[in-house]
Structure formats: structure tokens, C-alpha cells
Motif scaffolding. Structure first.
Motif: not given
Length: 156
Positions: A27-29, A41-50, A101-104, A109-110
């Protein structure tokens, strides 16, 4: 020995601490402006997996809390307070991590939605510009051909 937590407690604590450290690092990246839809999209998938992983780790956190509660009933006050403090620190980090995580995810998504809309608008604009270009390159009708001039005026 009653005042010591079971071995599984330490294993679970270590697992959660390692997981939180790894997640906090992800998350600190630094968030850079990304204009490529696939990367976002890839970054969003990573966050969803997290987030899914966070849900899975919740069981371990619940175990730690209940173990410390059980321990505090049996152990001397200073020992139970030590473990309670340890779990409170972990819970604090957990809440902060969960909120970040929820905020990111929400922000990403927006941004993905805005970028998708922008790309669609760009495609539409390019198509329109190509049509206009074809129209502008058409041969102009002769000045005496009023019917052709009227038709071209309507097109304009």
C-alpha cells in the motif's frame, strides 16, 4: 504455564505481523498518475486480492483476541496486560491497514471508471474527426449545382 499463551498464539501473531508488514509495503507504493487502463485494472485486482486476504487473516486476529481474553482471566495482571497491549497494537495497525486499503480501492475504482469514460470519449471524437476529414476532402460541387450545394450545406 497457565499464564503463557499456547504455541499457536505466537505462530498466529507472527503470521499476522508478517502479513501486515507485506500489505503495508504494497500500500505504501507511491500512487503515480497512470494513464494506462490495463495497469490501473491490474493494480485494482491486486488491491481486491489484498482485501480478500485481509478477510482470510481476520480469523487469526479473532483467535488472538479471544486467546488474550482467556489468558487475562488466568494470568497475573502484568502478564495479561502485556499481551493485551500487544494485541491492541496489532488491532490498531489492522484497522489502519483496512481503512487504507478500502480508500485505495475506492479511489482506484473511480479513476478506472473516469479513464474508461475518457478513452471511450476519445474513440468517439477520433471517429468523428475521421468522418469530418473525409467530408472536408470531398470535392465541392460546381457553383451552379444548387441541389448539390444544398445537400452539402445540410451535411455541414
Amino acid at each position: 504455564f497457565d499464564s503463557l499463551p499456547p504455541a499457536h498464539y505466537k505462530e498466529t501473531m507472527n503470521t499476522i505481523l508478517v502479513w501486515m508488514q507485506q500489505s503495508e509495503t504494497k500500500l505504501s507504493v507511491p500512487q503515480v498518475a497512470i494513464a494506462e487502463y490495463e495497469i490501473m485494472e491490474q493494480r485494482l485486482r491486486e488491491f481486491k486480492a489484498l482485501q480478500s486476504s485481509l478477510q482470510e487473516q481476520q480469523k487469526g486476529l479473532t483467535y488472538l483476541s479471544t486467546t488474550v481474553e482467556d489468558l487475562s482471566r488466568r494470568a497475573p495482571a502484568e502478564v495479561s496486560q502485556s499481551y493485551r497491549s500487544e494485541v491492541e497494537v496489532v488491532l490498531g495497525r489492522w484497522k489502519k491497514l483496512s481503512a487504507q486499503l478500502a480508500e485505495q480501492c475506492q479511489k482506484l475504482e473511480e479513476r478506472v471508471t473516469k479513464l474508461q469514460r475518457s478513452q471511450n470519449d476519445t474513440k468517439t471524437l477520433k471517429k468523428w474527426m475521421a468522418e469530418v476529414d473525409v467530408f472536408l476532402k470531398e470535392e465541392w460541387p460546381a457553383l451552379g449545382d444548387s441541389e448539390a450545394l444544398e445537400k452539402q450545406l445540410e451535411q455541414c
